[in-house]
Design a protein around this motif. Structure first.
Motif, PDB file in Angstrom:
ATOM      1  N   ILE A  70      20.562 -54.769 -66.522  1.00  0.00           N
ATOM      2  CA  ILE A  70      20.787 -56.280 -66.196  1.00  0.00           C
ATOM      3  C   ILE A  70      22.327 -56.710 -66.342  1.00  0.00           C
ATOM      4  N   VAL A  71      22.760 -56.092 -67.376  1.00  0.00           N
ATOM      5  CA  VAL A  71      24.205 -56.699 -67.688  1.00  0.00           C
ATOM      6  C   VAL A  71      25.180 -55.987 -66.501  1.00  0.00           C
ATOM      7  N   ALA A  72      24.912 -54.744 -66.031  1.00  0.00           N
ATOM      8  CA  ALA A  72      25.843 -53.990 -64.916  1.00  0.00           C
ATOM      9  C   ALA A  72      25.544 -55.007 -63.781  1.00  0.00           C
ATOM     10  N   VAL A  80      14.079 -55.679 -61.127  1.00  0.00           N
ATOM     11  CA  VAL A  80      14.361 -55.453 -62.632  1.00  0.00           C
ATOM     12  C   VAL A  80      13.756 -57.094 -63.614  1.00  0.00           C
ATOM     13  N   LEU A  81      13.756 -57.824 -62.859  1.00  0.00           N
ATOM     14  CA  LEU A  81      13.288 -59.196 -63.531  1.00  0.00           C
ATOM     15  C   LEU A  81      11.733 -58.998 -63.711  1.00  0.00           C
ATOM     16  N   ALA A  82      10.999 -58.542 -62.752  1.00  0.00           N
ATOM     17  CA  ALA A  82       9.517 -58.282 -63.002  1.00  0.00           C
ATOM     18  C   ALA A  82       9.205 -57.192 -64.119  1.00  0.00           C
ATOM     19  N   LEU A  83      10.132 -56.175 -64.084  1.00  0.00           N
ATOM     20  CA  LEU A  83       9.965 -55.301 -65.147  1.00  0.00           C
ATOM     21  C   LEU A  83      10.178 -55.772 -66.570  1.00  0.00           C
ATOM     22  N   THR A  84      11.375 -56.609 -66.672  1.00  0.00           N
ATOM     23  CA  THR A  84      11.642 -57.268 -67.937  1.00  0.00           C
ATOM     24  C   THR A  84      10.679 -58.162 -68.270  1.00  0.00           C
ATOM     25  N   ILE A  85      10.154 -58.957 -67.418  1.00  0.00           N
ATOM     26  CA  ILE A  85       8.971 -59.701 -67.703  1.00  0.00           C
ATOM     27  C   ILE A  85       7.762 -59.066 -68.553  1.00  0.00           C
ATOM     28  N   LYS A 137      16.852 -63.564 -65.416  1.00  0.00           N
ATOM     29  CA  LYS A 137      17.109 -64.516 -64.304  1.00  0.00           C
ATOM     30  C   LYS A 137      18.434 -65.082 -64.022  1.00  0.00           C
ATOM     31  N   LEU A 138      19.364 -64.738 -64.809  1.00  0.00           N
ATOM     32  CA  LEU A 138      20.870 -65.001 -64.311  1.00  0.00           C
ATOM     33  C   LEU A 138      21.224 -63.949 -63.549  1.00  0.00           C
ATOM     34  N   ALA A 139      20.939 -62.865 -63.446  1.00  0.00           N
ATOM     35  CA  ALA A 139      21.144 -61.583 -62.807  1.00  0.00           C
ATOM     36  C   ALA A 139      20.676 -61.863 -61.106  1.00  0.00           C
ATOM     37  N   LEU A 140      19.442 -62.493 -61.308  1.00  0.00           N
ATOM     38  CA  LEU A 140      18.630 -62.690 -59.664  1.00  0.00           C
ATOM     39  C   LEU A 140      19.411 -63.806 -59.355  1.00  0.00           C
ATOM     40  N   VAL A 197      16.704 -57.852 -53.809  1.00  0.00           N
ATOM     41  CA  VAL A 197      15.288 -57.154 -54.112  1.00  0.00           C
ATOM     42  C   VAL A 197      15.652 -56.320 -55.496  1.00  0.00           C
ATOM     43  N   LEU A 198      16.571 -55.781 -55.497  1.00  0.00           N
ATOM     44  CA  LEU A 198      16.990 -54.953 -56.855  1.00  0.00           C
ATOM     45  C   LEU A 198      16.711 -56.067 -58.210  1.00  0.00           C
TER      46      LEU A 198
END
Length: 346
Positions: A129-131, A105-110, A65-68, A100-101
């Motif tokens: 995520i960290v990248a 990634v958030l959707a895949l993580t969930i 979520k932080l990445a988004l 979008v990216l």
């Protein structure tokens, strides 16, 4: 102390030193290209390790979520800076890369967090995520300050470190976590026992060092980074986008930090603030390397890891003090070898 204990301590020191070597190389890379002393490097370690451990235990890591959120902020920065020359292609590219990216990634993580994914999926998601966090961190916090002094960049680095550490407490809590081993199994060689995780540490460290050497020596982007590190203004005059160089440097540093954390978390319990001390030991190696020499930094990191291992045997309460005291003779020697510089007068 006997030969067996000494060999065990050397093995432990080399394992720790391999981690410090990766972190030291990342610090040297970022400083050479952007002049940023990357204090949040330790947070990349913590975020990578705890994101991996959370995914492996079936929990949803807040870092996605932080990445988004950081991607949305980076998109807003891009559109604000280019507000006088906005066009559809620029807006589309910024939205895809920054919103979008990370949303995908958030959707895949969930999705995967609810299913306790295999180790390979946990590693891949953690690294991505960290990248993204590292990339957006440069865009939001450091790219607007790229032409300021090193002192201003250092202050910004300290601020981002404190902010990321506080967010780490919010995401992962005060309790420590451990993750599953990347490679299981073990074998003995004489009196020494090598686990699959320690062999993973050695293999990934060597592969990364060789990969970075090939990247800087053979690829166009690697040569652009080297040119930016040598002379930032000259690189700009030659047509090299120094902002892109900074983004690549932070991207590599965040991936190295996350990978280091993933290699550490099966060996020892990590907390939300554990990365700070680990990153500082990589910083000691980078300082011994003068923040410019990659080979010297790698050798210094192995030395730091060995000193730490033997210090933990002889004086465990003072091992951190002994490691950080290595900086004193190095800085004294460098100050004596450096030419005298007259102070500026007001």
């Amino acid at each position: 102390m006997n030969t067996t204990i000494m060999l065990f301590l050397l093995q432990d020191g080399i394992t720790n030193g391999a981690i410090y070597a990766l972190l030291g190389l990342a610090l040297v890379l970022v400083f050479a290209v952007t002049r940023v002393i990357l204090i949040p490097q330790g947070e990349f370690v913590t975020y990578g390790a705890l994101t991996y451990a959370s995914l492996a235990s079936g929990q949803m890591p807040g870092t996605a979520k932080l990445a988004l959120a950081m991607g949305i902020a980076a998109c807003a920065f891009d559109l604000f800076v280019a507000r006088k020359a906005l066009h559809g292609r620029l807006i589309l590219r910024s939205v895809l890369a920054n919103i979008v990216l990370p949303a995908a990634v958030l959707a895949l993580t969930i999705y995967f967090a609810a299913q306790k994914p295999p180790v390979a999926v946990c590693i891949a998601l953690s690294l991505v995520i960290v990248a993204m966090i590292g990339l957006y961190l440069y865009r939001v916090a450091f790219q607007p300050l790229a032409h300021t002094s090193v002192l201003v960049l250092l202050i910004a680095s300290v601020g981002t470190h404190l902010a990321l550490q506080g967010l780490g407490l919010l995401f992962f809590g005060a309790e420590g976590q451990r993750g599953p081993a990347v490679l299981s199994g073990a074998f003995t060689a004489g009196s020494l026992r090598f686990t699959g995780q320690s062999l993973t540490v050695y293999g990934i460290t060597i592969a990364f060092i060789v990969g970075l050497w090939l990247f800087f020596g053979l690829t166009l982007y690697g040569k652009a980074l080297r040119a930016t590190a040598v002379n930032r203004l000259g690189a700009r005059l030659a047509g090299i986008r120094t902002t892109l160089s900074g983004q690549i440097a932070f991207l590599l540093a965040s991936v190295i930090g996350a990978l280091s954390g993933i290699m550490i978390v099966p060996i020892t319990t990590l907390y939300y603030d554990s990365g700070f001390l680990i990153g500082l030991k990589g910083f000691v190696a980078a300082i011994i390397g003068g923040l410019v020499s990659y080979p010297l930094t790698a050798v210094a990191a192995l030395f730091v890891g060995t000193v730490e291992a033997f210090s933990s045997f002889y004086a465990s309460n003072y091992k951190e003090v002994i490691v950080f005291m290595l900086l004193i003779p190095v800085l004294l020697l460098r100050s004596l070898a450096a030419p005298a510089v007259e102070e500026e007068k007001d």
